[in-house]
Motif scaffolding. Sequence first.
Motif, PDB file in Angstrom:
ATOM      1  N   SER A 143       0.837  -1.191   0.000  1.00 11.76           N
ATOM      2  CA  SER A 143       0.000   0.000   0.000  1.00 11.76           C
ATOM      3  C   SER A 143       0.877   1.248   0.000  1.00 11.76           C
ATOM      4  CB  SER A 143      -0.904  -0.003   1.230  1.00 11.76           C
ATOM      5  OG  SER A 143      -0.124   0.145   2.416  1.00 11.76           O
ATOM      6  N   ARG A 144       0.229   2.391  -0.250  1.00  6.02           N
ATOM      7  CA  ARG A 144       0.977   3.651  -0.236  1.00  6.02           C
ATOM      8  C   ARG A 144       1.569   3.903   1.148  1.00  6.02           C
ATOM      9  NH1 ARG A 144      -2.025   8.913  -2.427  1.00  6.02           N
ATOM     10  NH2 ARG A 144      -1.980   7.548  -4.276  1.00  6.02           N
ATOM     11  N   ARG A 145       0.802   3.552   2.201  1.00  2.97           N
ATOM     12  CA  ARG A 145       1.300   3.732   3.561  1.00  2.97           C
ATOM     13  C   ARG A 145       2.558   2.915   3.790  1.00  2.97           C
ATOM     14  NH1 ARG A 145      -1.416   0.985   8.907  1.00  2.97           N
ATOM     15  NH2 ARG A 145       0.293   1.453  10.345  1.00  2.97           N
ATOM     16  N   ASP A 146       2.565   1.645   3.352  1.00  3.03           N
ATOM     17  CA  ASP A 146       3.723   0.779   3.540  1.00  3.03           C
ATOM     18  C   ASP A 146       4.934   1.303   2.777  1.00  3.03           C
ATOM     19  OD1 ASP A 146       2.226  -0.909   5.145  1.00  3.03           O
ATOM     20  OD2 ASP A 146       1.662  -2.210   3.482  1.00  3.03           O
ATOM     21  N   LEU A 196       5.558   4.447   1.904  1.00  2.00           N
ATOM     22  CA  LEU A 196       6.069   5.650   2.574  1.00  2.00           C
ATOM     23  C   LEU A 196       6.809   5.290   3.860  1.00  2.00           C
ATOM     24  CD1 LEU A 196       3.057   8.108   2.109  1.00  2.00           C
ATOM     25  CD2 LEU A 196       5.256   8.142   0.922  1.00  2.00           C
ATOM     26  N   GLN A 197       6.298   4.312   4.598  1.00  3.91           N
ATOM     27  CA  GLN A 197       6.953   3.896   5.836  1.00  3.91           C
ATOM     28  C   GLN A 197       8.294   3.242   5.540  1.00  3.91           C
ATOM     29  OE1 GLN A 197       4.309   2.247   8.766  1.00  3.91           O
ATOM     30  NE2 GLN A 197       5.918   1.037   9.729  1.00  3.91           N
TER      31      GLN A 197
END
Length: 314
Positions: A2-5, A7-8
């Motif tokens: 995902s985009r969150r993963d 970015l993290q």
Amino acid sequence: MSRRDTLQLLLLSAVWGASFILIEISGHSFPPAWVALLRLTFGALFLWAVLRLGRRSLPPARFIPALVAVALFNNAIPFIFFALGEHTVPSSIAAVLNATTPIWALLITMAVQSTRPNRFTTWGVLLGFTGVMVVVFSHGQDSQRHVSNAEFFRGVFFIALASLGYAIATVIAKIKLKGLDPIGLATTQLSLAWLMVLPVAAFGAHPLHIQRSSFFAVMLLGVAGSGLAYLLYFDLLSRIAATHVVAVTYLLPIWGLFWGFVAHEPILWTAYLGVVVVIGGLVLLNTTSFDQLKAALALPARKKPEVEVEYDAS
């Protein structure tokens, strides 16, 4: 992912990549053992707070021998040796040398398990070490530095030993410390390493004139590089495959060059070439087939030829 993963993952690589320049800045005021001790102090305090607030558990006592070994090879020795090596080696080159950790870990694992490498592994190891040699020996001839070749290569030796220590700890942890609470594991590691480094710092050289920049650098190194980074890393592992998290390894040399550039370190063009070669070697290390290699390079997979089947109508 995902985009969150994604970015993290980028944040984690940036934090770990910044550790090398923070070590260098910390070393302007603190001897190597004190850089390690303060890094462990701030990192352990941060993780103890997270452990208590999150009501996480410490590992059972039966794991203490393995935890001591991991703390020694993953924290105590590398933290001192990186600080020692970066007295004469630029932080950007230290980041490239650190990229040999997965190569050492793979070689140690294969030796322990008595397995033979496939052709991708062999070429990955050769390519990875070739890239490192390109960076190291070209900077060994860099006339802009104010250290001798002997001092430079002595620093390289200490950083190489630190990377080897990381690899040894990785192998031990995979074999002996599976299934433990990750936050409890990280907290115990840093605390045990702190106990190991304390007498070395106490009976060794002491800091004389402490610059504000060095103090904030070592505090950030502990809280972010040895505290927050663990949280980001284990949080990613809880959601995505370990093979995706290993992408951090590819990004660390790039971030190391970036932060070195920001700090106005002299970086030769061969460093950029060497990093590309190292990353190519790391990609090959995690490859088992040509289709997987194409996927890693974002190339379209080759379609298998259609097989015509004749049916007997009788």
